[in-house]
Design a protein around this motif. Structure first.
Motif, short mmCIF file in Angstrom:
data_model
loop_
_atom_site.label_atom_id
_atom_site.label_comp_id
_atom_site.label_asym_id
_atom_site.label_seq_id
_atom_site.Cartn_x
_atom_site.Cartn_y
_atom_site.Cartn_z
N GLY A 1 0.80 -1.21 0.00
CA GLY A 1 0.00 0.00 0.00
C GLY A 1 0.84 1.26 0.00
O GLY A 1 0.53 2.23 -0.70
N GLU A 2 1.91 1.27 0.78
CA GLU A 2 2.79 2.44 0.83
C GLU A 2 3.50 2.64 -0.51
O GLU A 2 3.59 3.77 -1.01
N ARG A 3 4.01 1.55 -1.07
CA ARG A 3 4.69 1.66 -2.36
C ARG A 3 3.76 2.18 -3.44
O ARG A 3 4.18 2.93 -4.33
N GLY A 4 2.49 1.83 -3.36
CA GLY A 4 1.53 2.29 -4.36
C GLY A 4 1.26 3.77 -4.31
O GLY A 4 0.68 4.33 -5.26
N ARG A 5 1.66 4.42 -3.23
CA ARG A 5 1.43 5.86 -3.08
C ARG A 5 2.67 6.69 -3.37
O ARG A 5 2.71 7.89 -3.12
N ILE A 6 3.71 6.04 -3.91
CA ILE A 6 4.97 6.73 -4.20
C ILE A 6 5.24 6.70 -5.69
O ILE A 6 5.09 5.66 -6.34
#
Length: 213
Positions: free
Chosen positions: A102-107
């Motif tokens: 989820g975090e990687r998807g927001r970068i």
């Protein structure tokens, strides 16, 4: 140098480069004081300015629209760079692997080529794939890229081939990674030398709206 020794010299040079990259990418304790970022915090933060360049698939990339609300990391470099560019990309890619899906998807990591003469779309895409296939590669004329660099207060890139047939020239370019937080503000500039450990600590914090605590 004899013909027999030349291949050995190339092997030795390649091995030395790999060792150097591995050393630069090895996690180390962060020197940043608690509560501060490992980069240079801008106060006040600057707005995310818009520009449009071409992606490696040939489609236009409207920067502000494509990265709206995302943690966006922008770097100006070139694929023939022997040190700064591959180390920055390798450290970022490794740090992102420590984050949740989820975090990687927001970068968004955006690489802007400063060497349009040699950096074809295919070359940029292949080079970025060595680090992370999600990294975005952009290309434009030297004049367009220099204008964007000036827009963010960076020195324009420079090339100085020794002749019209010189294909081994270096490109002078800014070494900072620009970090735009999800509120679409340029909040931190990360110089060369920031380590995986630093990125792993800062990325989750930067993902918070505003990037401030």
């Amino acid at each position: 140098m004899s013909r027999l020794l030349r291949p050995l010299a190339r092997v030795a040079a390649t091995a030395a480069l790999l060792v150097a990259l591995a050393a630069a990418c090895t996690p180390a304790p962060s020197d940043a004081p608690a509560g501060r970022y490992a980069g240079i915090t801008l106060s006040p933060a600057s707005p995310k300015r818009d520009f449009t360049l071409t992606r490696t698939d040939g489609t236009p990339y409207a920067f502000r629209q494509q990265t709206d609300g995302q943690l966006t990391l922008v770097f100006f470099g070139y694929t023939s760079c022997p040190d700064v560019c591959p180390v920055h990309m390798a450290n970022l890619a490794e740090a992102m692997q420590r984050l949740s899906v989820g975090e990687r998807g927001r970068i968004r990591v955006v690489f802007v080529s400063t060497d349009p003469e040699r950096d074809t779309p295919e070359r940029i895409r292949s080079w970025l794939a060595h680090f992370d296939s999600s990294f975005v590669g952009l290309r434009g004329s030297a004049a367009e890229v220099n204008r964007i660099e000036r827009l963010y207060g960076l020195a324009p890139s420079t090339t100085n081939p020794q002749s019209e047939t010189d294909t081994a020239y270096a490109v002078g370019h800014a070494a900072q990674i620009l970090a735009f937080t999800p509120d679409d503000s340029l909040r931190v500039m990360y110089p060369f030398g920031v380590r995986q450990q630093d990125w792993a600590k800062d990325l989750p914090r930067l993902l918070q709206v505003g990037g401030s605590e």
